[in-house]
Enzyme design. Structure first.
Site, PDB file in Angstrom:
ATOM      1  N   HIS A 114      55.545 -27.694  24.206  1.00  0.00           N
ATOM      2  CA  HIS A 114      56.472 -27.814  22.686  1.00  0.00           C
ATOM      3  C   HIS A 114      57.114 -27.570  22.432  1.00  0.00           C
ATOM      4  CE1 HIS A 114      52.923 -26.085  22.943  1.00  0.00           C
ATOM      5  NE2 HIS A 114      52.907 -25.764  21.277  1.00  0.00           N
ATOM      6  N   ARG A 162      44.860 -26.099  14.472  1.00  0.00           N
ATOM      7  CA  ARG A 162      44.702 -25.780  16.809  1.00  0.00           C
ATOM      8  C   ARG A 162      43.951 -25.567  17.154  1.00  0.00           C
ATOM      9  NH1 ARG A 162      49.630 -22.782  19.570  1.00  0.00           N
ATOM     10  NH2 ARG A 162      47.968 -22.168  20.265  1.00  0.00           N
ATOM     11  N   HIS A 186      57.878 -24.342  23.984  1.00  0.00           N
ATOM     12  CA  HIS A 186      56.376 -22.948  24.772  1.00  0.00           C
ATOM     13  C   HIS A 186      55.712 -24.209  25.859  1.00  0.00           C
ATOM     14  CE1 HIS A 186      54.899 -23.191  21.921  1.00  0.00           C
ATOM     15  NE2 HIS A 186      53.931 -22.920  21.892  1.00  0.00           N
ATOM     16  N   ASP A 233      51.845 -23.687  26.063  1.00  0.00           N
ATOM     17  CA  ASP A 233      50.473 -22.589  25.118  1.00  0.00           C
ATOM     18  C   ASP A 233      50.310 -22.145  26.887  1.00  0.00           C
ATOM     19  OD1 ASP A 233      50.916 -23.244  22.638  1.00  0.00           O
ATOM     20  OD2 ASP A 233      49.776 -24.547  22.678  1.00  0.00           O
TER      21      ASP A 233
HETATM   22  C1  SIN Z   1      52.471 -24.814  18.369  1.00  0.00           C
HETATM   23  O1  SIN Z   1      53.310 -24.287  19.012  1.00  0.00           O
HETATM   24  O2  SIN Z   1      51.357 -25.088  18.401  1.00  0.00           O
HETATM   25  C2  SIN Z   1      52.948 -25.893  16.681  1.00  0.00           C
HETATM   26  C3  SIN Z   1      53.574 -26.540  16.828  1.00  0.00           C
HETATM   27  C4  SIN Z   1      53.827 -27.216  15.567  1.00  0.00           C
HETATM   28  O3  SIN Z   1      53.449 -26.543  14.802  1.00  0.00           O
HETATM   29  O4  SIN Z   1      54.176 -28.488  15.406  1.00  0.00           O
END
Ligand code: SIN
Length: 294
Positions: free
Chosen positions: A270, A285, A115, A117
């Site tokens: 990602h 995050r 996805h 974000d």
């Molecule tokens: C995310 O999608 O923000 C998390 C990515 C991760 O935990 O590696």
């Protein structure tokens, strides 16, 4: 005190090294908690646009410093899952598989599907900064796929077909599926559901700062192509999902202690590759607000 606007601060000595991968660079020697002058900030900004994922090594910094540095790129999102905000820092989402007293301290399955974000909001995120707090001895990698390369590698015929198309993105698309696998996921309140009404996005977006085109559909959030019969739209999406994450476009980030990874949601998707259940992983995050895709 964490660094904020410090246009005339002394220069920091740091190096930007491109990774041997389809995207990414690492920054060695910068301390994001110290004042960063305009010239240094411009170098970092340029690296982010050129490489799409920037890995700041060795950032032993506080949540305040993480937030202050993130804010230099724009206002921050507040994630809809308020259950996993860091106490006192609503701008920080805890990404973690750790349970304390039987309760998850963070969103354990964040990133379980590819996805970008916040693509489910009319103004998806510019970029996100994920800061390692506690890393497992094995697993826990994050994969990034370069969506400019994915677009450029499509046949001209397919490029022409998808360029005018729009797709619906929804936060709820996979929510119940994830809850069935991970029953600790909270049931969303009506107020939370109201915050994440579906949004319509171009299938191909133009990066607002570089002008480069990128594919902008994801298996996590994209639910259908607007105006195409369901079967035809689903077949096209399946083809694009498979294409967009081909190994030739992907960098696998193997986390090192205190890494702070800053990716461009307008250029990459990602995926969290997964952590063995018996090992602990915790990251913080922040997510920068972006603008309307075109
Ligand atoms: C995310 O999608 O923000 C998390 C990515 C991760 O935990 O590696």
């Amino acid at each position: 005190m964490p660094a904020v606007l410090s246009p005339h601060a002394p220069a920091q000595t740091f190096e930007i090294r491109p990774l041997d991968a389809p995207l990414g660079a690492e920054v060695i020697g910068l301390d994001i908690s110290k004042p960063i002058n305009d010239a240094d900030f411009a170098r970092i900004h340029r690296a982010h646009l050129d490489h799409h994922v920037v890995v700041f090594r060795g950032q032993q910094v506080s949540p305040d410093a993480h937030v202050a540095f993130s804010r230099r790129f724009g206002p921050l999102e507040i994630h809809v899952l308020h259950q996993y905000h860091l106490a006192g820092h609503p701008e920080i989402l805890i990404v973690s598989n750790i349970k304390e007293n039987g309760e998850p301290i963070g969103l354990g399955d964040a990133g379980a599907y590819w996805h970008s974000d916040i693509s489910y909001k009319p103004k998806p995120s510019l970029g996100s900064l994920l800061h390692a707090q506690e890393l497992p001895a094995e697993g826990g990698d994050t994969l990034f796929a370069n969506q400019h390369l994915a677009w450029e590698a499509l046949s001209l015929t397919l490029q022409r077909r998808i360029l005018p198309l729009k797709a619906e993105h929804s936060y709820l698309a996979k929510y119940e599926e994830l809850r069935a696998k991970n029953p600790w996921r909270p049931k969303l309140s009506q107020a939370q559901v109201d915050q994440v009404a579906p949004a319509v996005q171009p299938v191909v977006r133009t990066h607002p700062e570089t002008g480069r085109k990128a594919l902008f559909v994801s298996e996590h959030f994209t639910t259908g192509i607007v105006g195409l019969p369901r079967e035809e739209g689903d077949a096209l999406l399946a083809e694009l999902f498979a294409h967009s994450v081909k190994p030739a476009f992907v960098y696998r980030h193997r986390w090192q202690p205190h890494d702070l990874v800053f990716w461009d949601n307008r250029s990459v998707m990602h995926l969290a590759a997964g952590t063995p259940d018996h090992l602990r992983r915790k990251l913080y995050r922040t997510t920068i607000q972006g603008d309307t895709p075109f």
